[in-house]
Design an enzyme around this catalytic site. Structure first.
Site, short mmCIF file in Angstrom:
data_model
loop_
_atom_site.label_atom_id
_atom_site.label_comp_id
_atom_site.label_asym_id
_atom_site.label_seq_id
_atom_site.Cartn_x
_atom_site.Cartn_y
_atom_site.Cartn_z
CG LEU A 13 62.02 9.10 27.18
CD1 LEU A 13 63.03 8.84 28.19
CD2 LEU A 13 62.77 9.28 25.46
CB ALA A 61 59.54 6.69 18.20
CB THR A 63 59.60 1.74 18.78
OG1 THR A 63 58.95 0.79 19.65
CG2 THR A 63 60.36 2.84 19.68
CG ASP A 103 71.07 1.61 19.05
OD1 ASP A 103 70.21 1.58 19.58
OD2 ASP A 103 71.86 -0.04 18.21
CE1 TYR A 126 62.94 2.43 15.80
CE2 TYR A 126 64.75 1.92 16.17
CZ TYR A 126 64.22 2.47 16.46
OH TYR A 126 63.99 2.94 17.52
#
Length: 293
Positions: A13, A61, A63, A103, A126
């Site tokens: 991203l 982050a 991930t 999410d 996570y």
């Protein structure tokens, strides 16, 4: 001119955020993990004071969902404490902050899209670390935007699309779970939406941002095969139970966009259209072509 700072700029991203901002003529500094470790509060503050950004987008982050199960300390250091460091430094400078979440903060047992105000109930390390990060950000910087997204793929790094492209080359058939639902989201569409949000007068708080519509990983895989020019029937359905993983996966990851719509922000295009556009824009990278996009 608005000055932007993007953390995690070397990632999927972050790289799209920096590229889109540069193309728009914005003044942007992108700091990858090697250039800024957000777990170091002093380093984060020093970076913010050095560049004096008007807007910070925190795309940094941890991930590695499965690895987090056996390394919770690192996951929380980056996703919770690190996010708090970025929020505190941004608040101190009076800058606007967009923080990216996931999410996975939800239990994944819903049957209709999760509202922004739905209670979080993460089932993995996570997810718990990201939920803690959301709290840390909003406590340190009440004016921040926290944006949850899901099923992200793009040109940089590893992701589901690239995995399917590799398996399409290596195997005659591929089995993919058909009992987890979500909204595949192209990182470039997400980046554009985050920039639009940061430039808007939308009220602060939690937002959801994914490409529109929903499918299963199986449905997503078949669509990827179609974009690769391969026979989608080579993708066969299976169940989550047949592929146990260290971290539990949400069975339902579809996010509702109520607050995004109420703020008058542009709706994201359908996920299938985005996938087609992604292959048109950076197909070689998604296919794993070493010559690049």
């Amino acid at each position: 001119m608005t000055r932007w700072l993007v953390t995690g700029a070397g990632g999927q991203l972050g790289s799209d955020l920096v590229d889109l901002l540069q193309r728009s003529g914005a003044e942007v500094v992108g700091l990858a993990r090697a250039e800024l470790d957000i777990t170091d509060a002093d380093a984060v503050l020093a970076a913010c004071e050095r560049f004096h950004p008007d807007v910070v987008i925190n795309a940094a982050a941890y991930t590695a969902v499965d690895a987090a199960e056996s390394d919770p300390a690192t996951a929380f250091a980056v996703n919770a404490e690190g996010a708090g460091h970025v929020a505190a430094a941004t608040a101190k400078l009076g800058a606007r902050l967009v923080h990216v979440s996931t999410d996975y903060v939800f239990a994944g047992d819903a049957t209709s899209p999760y509202d922004e105000e739905a209670p979080v109930a993460p089932r993995s390390v996570y997810g718990r670390s990201k939920a803690a990060g959301e709290r840390a950000v909003l406590e340190a910087h009440p004016g921040a935007y926290v944006v949850r997204t899901a099923w992200v793929y793009g040109a940089v790094g590893q992701n589901f699309v690239k995995t399917m492209a590799r398996l399409e080359r290596e195997k005659e058939t591929v089995t993919v779970v058909d009992d987890q639902r979500g909204s595949p989201t192209w990182s470039r569409d997400l980046a554009d939406a985050l920039i639009t949000l940061a430039r808007s007068d939308a009220p602060p708080g939690v937002y959801h941002c994914t490409n529109a519509g929903e499918t299963t990983w199986f449905g997503f895989a078949r669509a990827i095969f179609e974009e690769l020019g391969a026979d989608p029937t080579r993708v066969r359905p299976t169940t989550t139970a047949a592929f146990p993983r260290p971290a539990p996966r949400p069975a339902y990851s579809v996010l509702g966009h109520r607050r995004w719509q109420q703020a008058g922000l542009p709706a994201m295009r359908p996920w299938r259209d985005a996938l087609r556009a992604a292959f048109a824009f950076c197909g070689p990278a998604l296919r794993g072509d070493p010559t690049g996009a």
